[in-house]
Write a protein that holds these residues in place. Sequence first.
Motif, mmCIF file in Angstrom:
data_model
loop_
_atom_site.group_PDB
_atom_site.id
_atom_site.type_symbol
_atom_site.label_atom_id
_atom_site.label_comp_id
_atom_site.label_asym_id
_atom_site.label_seq_id
_atom_site.Cartn_x
_atom_site.Cartn_y
_atom_site.Cartn_z
ATOM 1 N N THR A 265 -21.475 -11.481 -27.589
ATOM 2 C CA THR A 265 -20.137 -11.996 -27.319
ATOM 3 C C THR A 265 -19.081 -11.027 -27.829
ATOM 4 O O THR A 265 -18.016 -10.891 -27.246
ATOM 5 N N PHE A 266 -19.439 -10.332 -28.924
ATOM 6 C CA PHE A 266 -18.482 -9.383 -29.486
ATOM 7 C C PHE A 266 -18.294 -8.181 -28.574
ATOM 8 O O PHE A 266 -17.157 -7.755 -28.322
ATOM 9 N N ILE A 267 -19.407 -7.634 -28.036
ATOM 10 C CA ILE A 267 -19.227 -6.386 -27.280
ATOM 11 C C ILE A 267 -18.917 -6.626 -25.804
ATOM 12 O O ILE A 267 -18.534 -5.702 -25.101
ATOM 13 N N LEU A 268 -19.066 -7.877 -25.350
ATOM 14 C CA LEU A 268 -18.824 -8.143 -23.927
ATOM 15 C C LEU A 268 -17.439 -7.698 -23.460
ATOM 16 O O LEU A 268 -17.313 -6.970 -22.466
ATOM 17 N N PRO A 269 -16.342 -8.091 -24.172
ATOM 18 C CA PRO A 269 -15.025 -7.634 -23.724
ATOM 19 C C PRO A 269 -14.901 -6.122 -23.709
ATOM 20 O O PRO A 269 -14.227 -5.570 -22.828
ATOM 21 N N PHE A 270 -15.578 -5.469 -24.646
ATOM 22 C CA PHE A 270 -15.471 -4.011 -24.677
ATOM 23 C C PHE A 270 -16.150 -3.388 -23.466
ATOM 24 O O PHE A 270 -15.666 -2.390 -22.935
ATOM 25 N N ILE A 271 -17.262 -3.981 -23.035
ATOM 26 C CA ILE A 271 -17.932 -3.442 -21.857
ATOM 27 C C ILE A 271 -17.028 -3.600 -20.639
ATOM 28 O O ILE A 271 -16.880 -2.688 -19.827
ATOM 29 N N ILE A 272 -16.388 -4.781 -20.512
ATOM 30 C CA ILE A 272 -15.501 -4.995 -19.368
ATOM 31 C C ILE A 272 -14.329 -4.021 -19.427
ATOM 32 O O ILE A 272 -13.952 -3.412 -18.421
ATOM 33 N N LEU A 273 -13.787 -3.847 -20.630
ATOM 34 C CA LEU A 273 -12.674 -2.910 -20.789
ATOM 35 C C LEU A 273 -13.108 -1.502 -20.395
ATOM 36 O O LEU A 273 -12.389 -0.790 -19.679
ATOM 37 N N PHE A 274 -14.301 -1.129 -20.847
ATOM 38 C CA PHE A 274 -14.808 0.206 -20.527
ATOM 39 C C PHE A 274 -15.025 0.349 -19.026
ATOM 40 O O PHE A 274 -14.730 1.398 -18.436
ATOM 41 N N GLY A 275 -15.511 -0.711 -18.389
ATOM 42 C CA GLY A 275 -15.688 -0.680 -16.942
ATOM 43 C C GLY A 275 -14.370 -0.447 -16.234
ATOM 44 O O GLY A 275 -14.271 0.397 -15.329
ATOM 45 N N LEU A 276 -13.339 -1.169 -16.666
ATOM 46 C CA LEU A 276 -12.018 -0.994 -16.040
ATOM 47 C C LEU A 276 -11.494 0.422 -16.273
ATOM 48 O O LEU A 276 -10.903 1.044 -15.389
ATOM 49 N N TYR A 277 -11.764 0.929 -17.497
ATOM 50 C CA TYR A 277 -11.334 2.294 -17.821
ATOM 51 C C TYR A 277 -12.010 3.297 -16.899
ATOM 52 O O TYR A 277 -11.350 4.180 -16.331
ATOM 53 N N VAL A 278 -13.331 3.131 -16.715
ATOM 54 C CA VAL A 278 -14.051 4.058 -15.842
ATOM 55 C C VAL A 278 -13.536 3.942 -14.412
ATOM 56 O O VAL A 278 -13.402 4.933 -13.692
ATOM 57 N N ALA B 264 -21.974 -6.053 -17.510
ATOM 58 C CA ALA B 264 -21.285 -6.986 -18.398
ATOM 59 C C ALA B 264 -21.596 -8.433 -17.998
ATOM 60 O O ALA B 264 -21.905 -9.272 -18.848
ATOM 61 N N PHE B 265 -21.539 -8.723 -16.686
ATOM 62 C CA PHE B 265 -21.797 -10.101 -16.256
ATOM 63 C C PHE B 265 -23.260 -10.474 -16.447
ATOM 64 O O PHE B 265 -23.583 -11.623 -16.762
ATOM 65 N N ILE B 266 -24.150 -9.492 -16.278
ATOM 66 C CA ILE B 266 -25.566 -9.766 -16.510
ATOM 67 C C ILE B 266 -25.790 -10.073 -17.981
ATOM 68 O O ILE B 266 -26.571 -10.965 -18.337
ATOM 69 N N LEU B 267 -25.082 -9.340 -18.842
ATOM 70 C CA LEU B 267 -25.182 -9.617 -20.279
ATOM 71 C C LEU B 267 -24.786 -11.061 -20.554
ATOM 72 O O LEU B 267 -25.459 -11.775 -21.307
ATOM 73 N N TYR B 268 -23.715 -11.515 -19.901
ATOM 74 C CA TYR B 268 -23.278 -12.895 -20.087
ATOM 75 C C TYR B 268 -24.364 -13.863 -19.617
ATOM 76 O O TYR B 268 -24.667 -14.853 -20.286
ATOM 77 N N ALA B 269 -24.975 -13.528 -18.468
ATOM 78 C CA ALA B 269 -26.027 -14.399 -17.950
ATOM 79 C C ALA B 269 -27.216 -14.442 -18.892
ATOM 80 O O ALA B 269 -27.838 -15.488 -19.079
ATOM 81 N N LEU B 270 -27.532 -13.307 -19.510
ATOM 82 C CA LEU B 270 -28.656 -13.275 -20.452
ATOM 83 C C LEU B 270 -28.347 -14.111 -21.677
ATOM 84 O O LEU B 270 -29.216 -14.787 -22.229
ATOM 85 N N LEU B 271 -27.091 -14.046 -22.107
ATOM 86 C CA LEU B 271 -26.733 -14.747 -23.342
ATOM 87 C C LEU B 271 -26.627 -16.248 -23.133
ATOM 88 O O LEU B 271 -27.138 -17.032 -23.930
ATOM 89 N N GLU B 272 -25.938 -16.632 -22.077
ATOM 90 C CA GLU B 272 -25.588 -18.047 -21.927
ATOM 91 C C GLU B 272 -26.472 -18.769 -20.931
ATOM 92 O O GLU B 272 -26.320 -19.971 -20.738
ATOM 93 N N GLY B 273 -27.359 -18.042 -20.261
ATOM 94 C CA GLY B 273 -28.193 -18.701 -19.282
ATOM 95 C C GLY B 273 -27.600 -18.571 -17.888
ATOM 96 O O GLY B 273 -26.388 -18.431 -17.718
#
Lengths: 98, 328
Positions: free
Chosen positions: B201-214, B235-244
């Motif tokens: 949950t902590f790194i998820l926003p950073f991955i999205i931010l990095f995606g937008l940056y790229v 990033a979304f797959i990470l969310y799916a892994l975490l929350e189901g």
Amino acid sequence: MCLAVARALLGPGVYNRLLAANLFGTKTVLLLAVVAVLSDRPEFLDLALAYALINFIGVLAVLEFVQSRALRRRLEDGHRLEDSKPESGPAPTTDRPE
Amino acid sequence: MILTVLGFLLLTLLVIVTGAIVRTANLFAAVVLLSLFSLLMAANFFLLDAADVALTEAAVGAGISTVLMLAALALTAETEKTASRLKWVAAGTVTALTLVLLYATLSIPRMGDPSAPVHQHVAPWYLQNTPHLIDIPNVVSAILASFRGYDTLGEVFVVFTAGIGVLFMLGMRRFPAGKRRIPPPQTLGLKHHLVPRTVGTFILPFIILFGLYVQFHGEHGPGGGFQAGAIMAAAFILYALLEGERRALDIVPPRVLMLLLASGAFLYGAVGVMCMLLGGNFLDYNVLAADPVAGQHLGIMLVELGVGVSVTGVLLSIYHAFAKREPA
């Protein structure tokens, strides 16, 4: 890095390999960062950053896989149990969601 | 010098790992080794100065493909069926092909040779003309999105078609309601494990931010639509892994995924048609704004956005198509 690859190739067992692959990922991040600084192209640090973020997802996927495999096995055992004794209680899953 | 030695070392390791992947019968170990292979490959690309390709390999190879392989593995058996006999025809073909390829490498120019044909053909033209025609620092983005815009359009449609193909084969069925008391195990996620959940949950926003940056910094540094799409999907797959699965599909339902998948490719094509309506050629961005260079900037940004959206949609749909199936 060679040692990590050796461990990943030799095992023994999947978990040694997994740990080795993870270690290798970390090493790659460091290698990329060092090379980027050595060759004076700090913008290539982006790559190391991408690795650091993405590597984590692979590890989580493996965790998920191991968990779901364990659950599935328990589920199959549960079904077998129910088949043999029809009046047995609920299937033995403890972490049912909600 | 040290980079050459390093490159040699990495390529040797690559060969060893490839051999191990082919030889191992345990598919789970093969998946782990494949992610190692991808790391080595990206490090090689990086040493060869191909930063954009290395970033793609990083995003797709290390993250998404591992996840997809594991999702597929969860549906099948874990060990390879051993071939009973060595197939002589196959072995002969591979040996012959290897010999031919080895022979062909003899006439390849040395790496980095300035007189090699690849450095004589169109590359100098691109390097010379990118500054005043398009005015962005990353020549790779300029070639990809503008000079060779047709090729990239083709690639986007290939990705789009691949996504549709997987969806046709695996389908995006709804969860069977009320049929089973216990939901399929894969829909659970890791929500009962504190450490992955907190860190994730902590790194998820950073991955999205990095995606937008790229995505939006692709003209200046390594990156662009393809890489950004893969990172966003990760990033979304990470969310799916975490929350189901279920929570993830609540946030991005299949309908939205289909829309993403189609609208990215549509946006790319629409930019091309827009150029034609404004009196230029198909994908000729000069006419998009009063100033040709500004038009190029706008066109490249829109096209990269289309690529990113499409790739995100396709990768996510494929992941969900795998994850929603119950093991046979």
